[in-house]
Motif scaffolding. Structure first.
Motif: not given
Length: 226
Positions: A41-62
Protein backbone atom coordinates in the motif's frame (compact mmCIF):
# COMPACT_ATOMS: atom_id res chain seq x y z
CA UNK A 1 26.02 16.38 -0.38
CA UNK A 2 26.03 15.07 3.21
CA UNK A 3 24.74 18.43 4.44
CA UNK A 4 21.87 18.23 1.93
CA UNK A 5 20.93 14.77 3.25
CA UNK A 6 20.95 15.95 6.87
CA UNK A 7 18.85 18.98 5.93
CA UNK A 8 16.22 16.83 4.19
CA UNK A 9 15.78 14.18 6.91
CA UNK A 10 13.57 16.31 9.24
CA UNK A 11 11.26 17.12 6.31
CA UNK A 12 10.90 13.40 5.53
CA UNK A 13 9.96 12.71 9.16
CA UNK A 14 7.48 15.60 9.08
CA UNK A 15 5.92 14.24 5.88
CA UNK A 16 5.57 10.76 7.40
CA UNK A 17 3.63 12.14 10.35
CA UNK A 18 1.40 14.45 8.33
CA UNK A 19 -2.14 13.57 9.39
CA UNK A 20 -4.25 12.66 6.39
CA UNK A 21 -6.28 9.79 4.91
CA UNK A 22 -3.13 7.88 3.92
CA UNK A 23 -1.80 8.05 7.49
CA UNK A 24 -4.87 6.33 8.95
CA UNK A 25 -5.28 3.75 6.17
CA UNK A 26 -1.60 2.76 6.43
CA UNK A 27 -1.91 2.09 10.16
CA UNK A 28 -5.21 0.23 9.68
CA UNK A 29 -3.73 -1.91 6.89
CA UNK A 30 -0.63 -2.70 8.95
CA UNK A 31 -2.73 -3.71 11.95
CA UNK A 32 -5.33 -5.78 10.12
CA UNK A 33 -3.51 -7.21 7.07
CA UNK A 34 0.12 -7.35 8.17
CA UNK A 35 3.49 -5.85 7.26
CA UNK A 36 3.72 -6.90 3.62
CA UNK A 37 0.25 -5.66 2.71
CA UNK A 38 0.90 -2.28 4.36
CA UNK A 39 4.26 -2.02 2.56
CA UNK A 40 2.60 -2.66 -0.83
CA UNK A 41 0.00 0.00 0.00
CA UNK A 42 2.78 2.42 0.97
CA UNK A 43 4.68 1.78 -2.28
CA UNK A 44 1.56 2.85 -4.17
CA UNK A 45 1.50 6.04 -2.09
CA UNK A 46 5.16 6.72 -2.89
CA UNK A 47 4.57 6.17 -6.63
CA UNK A 48 1.96 8.93 -6.51
CA UNK A 49 4.50 11.12 -4.68
CA UNK A 50 7.11 10.47 -7.39
CA UNK A 51 4.63 11.47 -10.10
CA UNK A 52 3.79 14.64 -8.16
CA UNK A 53 7.51 15.43 -7.85
CA UNK A 54 7.99 15.04 -11.61
CA UNK A 55 4.96 17.22 -12.34
CA UNK A 56 6.10 19.89 -9.88
CA UNK A 57 9.71 19.72 -11.07
CA UNK A 58 8.99 20.09 -14.78
CA UNK A 59 5.88 22.28 -14.71
CA UNK A 60 5.99 26.02 -15.11
CA UNK A 61 5.26 28.34 -12.19
CA UNK A 62 2.14 29.52 -14.00
CA UNK A 63 0.65 26.01 -14.04
CA UNK A 64 1.51 25.42 -10.40
CA UNK A 65 -0.09 28.70 -9.35
CA UNK A 66 -3.21 27.74 -11.29
CA UNK A 67 -3.43 24.42 -9.47
CA UNK A 68 -2.89 26.13 -6.13
CA UNK A 69 -5.52 28.83 -6.64
CA UNK A 70 -8.20 26.91 -8.56
CA UNK A 71 -10.89 25.73 -6.07
CA UNK A 72 -12.17 23.20 -8.61
CA UNK A 73 -9.22 20.94 -7.84
CA UNK A 74 -10.13 21.02 -4.15
CA UNK A 75 -13.79 20.30 -4.94
CA UNK A 76 -12.82 17.38 -7.19
CA UNK A 77 -10.52 15.90 -4.55
CA UNK A 78 -13.13 16.44 -1.83
CA UNK A 79 -15.87 14.69 -3.80
CA UNK A 80 -13.60 11.71 -4.48
CA UNK A 81 -12.61 11.39 -0.82
CA UNK A 82 -16.24 11.68 0.31
CA UNK A 83 -17.27 9.02 -2.21
CA UNK A 84 -14.45 6.74 -1.11
CA UNK A 85 -15.31 7.25 2.57
CA UNK A 86 -19.01 6.49 2.06
CA UNK A 87 -18.32 3.37 -0.03
CA UNK A 88 -15.76 2.12 2.53
CA UNK A 89 -18.19 2.71 5.41
CA UNK A 90 -21.07 0.90 3.67
CA UNK A 91 -18.84 -1.94 2.50
CA UNK A 92 -17.43 -2.39 6.01
CA UNK A 93 -20.91 -2.36 7.54
CA UNK A 94 -21.93 -5.21 5.24
CA UNK A 95 -18.79 -7.30 5.70
CA UNK A 96 -18.54 -8.05 9.43
CA UNK A 97 -18.97 -11.78 8.82
CA UNK A 98 -16.21 -11.65 6.21
CA UNK A 99 -13.92 -9.94 8.76
CA UNK A 100 -14.63 -12.78 11.21
CA UNK A 101 -13.78 -15.38 8.55
CA UNK A 102 -10.54 -13.59 7.65
CA UNK A 103 -9.62 -13.38 11.32
CA UNK A 104 -9.94 -17.13 11.87
CA UNK A 105 -8.71 -18.36 8.47
CA UNK A 106 -5.35 -18.41 6.74
CA UNK A 107 -5.35 -15.72 4.10
CA UNK A 108 -4.05 -17.11 0.81
CA UNK A 109 -5.09 -14.27 -1.46
CA UNK A 110 -3.58 -11.00 -0.35
CA UNK A 111 -4.85 -8.72 -3.12
CA UNK A 112 -1.53 -6.87 -3.34
CA UNK A 113 -2.43 -5.27 -6.66
CA UNK A 114 -5.58 -3.73 -5.20
CA UNK A 115 -3.65 -2.46 -2.17
CA UNK A 116 -1.02 -0.86 -4.41
CA UNK A 117 -3.67 0.87 -6.53
CA UNK A 118 -5.55 1.90 -3.38
CA UNK A 119 -2.44 3.57 -1.96
CA UNK A 120 -1.68 5.26 -5.25
CA UNK A 121 -5.19 6.65 -5.80
CA UNK A 122 -5.72 7.71 -2.20
CA UNK A 123 -2.59 9.86 -2.39
CA UNK A 124 -3.00 10.94 -6.01
CA UNK A 125 -6.48 12.46 -5.58
CA UNK A 126 -5.18 14.81 -2.88
CA UNK A 127 -4.04 17.93 -4.76
CA UNK A 128 -2.58 19.26 -1.52
CA UNK A 129 0.21 16.68 -1.86
CA UNK A 130 1.27 18.27 -5.16
CA UNK A 131 1.34 21.70 -3.54
CA UNK A 132 3.40 20.24 -0.71
CA UNK A 133 6.01 18.91 -3.14
CA UNK A 134 6.15 22.31 -4.85
CA UNK A 135 7.05 23.76 -1.45
CA UNK A 136 9.71 21.08 -0.88
CA UNK A 137 11.26 21.81 -4.29
CA UNK A 138 11.37 25.52 -3.47
CA UNK A 139 13.04 24.69 -0.15
CA UNK A 140 15.50 22.39 -1.92
CA UNK A 141 16.57 25.19 -4.23
CA UNK A 142 17.11 27.44 -1.23
CA UNK A 143 18.71 25.06 1.26
CA UNK A 144 20.90 22.76 -0.83
CA UNK A 145 24.50 23.53 -1.80
CA UNK A 146 25.78 20.57 -3.86
CA UNK A 147 25.58 20.15 -7.64
CA UNK A 148 22.63 17.75 -7.55
CA UNK A 149 21.33 19.07 -4.25
CA UNK A 150 17.67 19.25 -5.26
CA UNK A 151 17.54 15.61 -6.36
CA UNK A 152 19.44 14.49 -3.25
CA UNK A 153 17.10 16.54 -1.05
CA UNK A 154 13.93 15.09 -2.60
CA UNK A 155 15.32 11.56 -2.69
CA UNK A 156 16.27 11.77 1.00
CA UNK A 157 12.79 12.99 1.91
CA UNK A 158 11.20 10.02 0.11
CA UNK A 159 13.61 7.51 1.65
CA UNK A 160 13.13 8.94 5.16
CA UNK A 161 9.37 8.93 4.61
CA UNK A 162 9.47 5.24 3.65
CA UNK A 163 11.71 4.26 6.59
CA UNK A 164 9.48 6.06 9.12
CA UNK A 165 6.43 4.40 7.55
CA UNK A 166 8.09 1.01 8.02
CA UNK A 167 8.42 1.77 11.71
CA UNK A 168 4.74 2.77 11.86
CA UNK A 169 3.76 -0.47 10.11
CA UNK A 170 5.82 -2.57 12.56
CA UNK A 171 4.17 -0.80 15.51
CA UNK A 172 0.73 -1.33 13.97
CA UNK A 173 1.53 -5.01 13.34
CA UNK A 174 2.50 -5.50 17.00
CA UNK A 175 -1.00 -4.57 18.13
CA UNK A 176 -2.57 -7.00 15.66
CA UNK A 177 -2.77 -9.76 18.30
CA UNK A 178 -4.94 -7.50 20.43
CA UNK A 179 -7.42 -6.88 17.62
CA UNK A 180 -10.63 -8.87 17.86
CA UNK A 181 -12.93 -9.11 14.81
CA UNK A 182 -15.29 -6.53 16.34
CA UNK A 183 -12.41 -4.13 17.04
CA UNK A 184 -11.18 -4.56 13.46
CA UNK A 185 -14.72 -3.84 12.27
CA UNK A 186 -14.87 -0.65 14.37
CA UNK A 187 -11.39 0.42 13.22
CA UNK A 188 -12.34 0.10 9.56
CA UNK A 189 -15.50 2.14 10.12
CA UNK A 190 -13.59 4.86 11.99
CA UNK A 191 -11.00 5.06 9.17
CA UNK A 192 -13.83 5.39 6.62
CA UNK A 193 -15.37 8.22 8.68
CA UNK A 194 -11.98 9.96 8.98
CA UNK A 195 -11.54 9.85 5.19
CA UNK A 196 -15.10 11.15 4.80
CA UNK A 197 -14.24 14.00 7.17
CA UNK A 198 -11.15 14.97 5.18
CA UNK A 199 -13.24 14.94 2.02
CA UNK A 200 -15.86 17.24 3.54
CA UNK A 201 -13.13 19.60 4.74
CA UNK A 202 -11.53 19.66 1.30
CA UNK A 203 -14.89 20.22 -0.39
CA UNK A 204 -15.73 23.05 2.03
CA UNK A 205 -12.34 24.63 1.33
CA UNK A 206 -13.02 24.53 -2.42
CA UNK A 207 -16.64 25.76 -2.31
CA UNK A 208 -16.12 28.42 0.40
CA UNK A 209 -12.42 29.39 0.17
CA UNK A 210 -12.87 32.79 1.85
CA UNK A 211 -14.83 31.37 4.80
CA UNK A 212 -12.26 28.61 5.22
CA UNK A 213 -9.38 31.08 5.32
CA UNK A 214 -11.17 33.31 7.85
CA UNK A 215 -11.88 30.38 10.17
CA UNK A 216 -8.29 29.19 9.77
CA UNK A 217 -6.98 32.61 10.78
CA UNK A 218 -9.26 32.67 13.85
CA UNK A 219 -8.04 29.24 14.95
CA UNK A 220 -4.43 30.31 14.50
CA UNK A 221 -4.99 33.41 16.66
CA UNK A 222 -6.56 31.45 19.54
CA UNK A 223 -4.14 28.52 19.30
CA UNK A 224 -2.01 28.19 22.46
CA UNK A 225 0.99 27.26 20.28
CA UNK A 226 1.03 30.80 18.91
Amino acid sequence: MFDDILTAIPFGILLAFTIGPVFFVLLETGATKGFRSALIFDLGVILADIIFILVAFFSTNKLLERVKDDPNFLIFGGVLLITYGIISFIKTSKSFREIVREYHAVEFKKGYGKLFIKGFLLNFINIGVLIGWVVFIALANTLTTSKHGVLIFLGTILLTYLLVDLVKIIVAKRIKKRLTPRLIFKTKKIVALVILGFGILLLFQGVFPETYEKNKEKLERISPIN
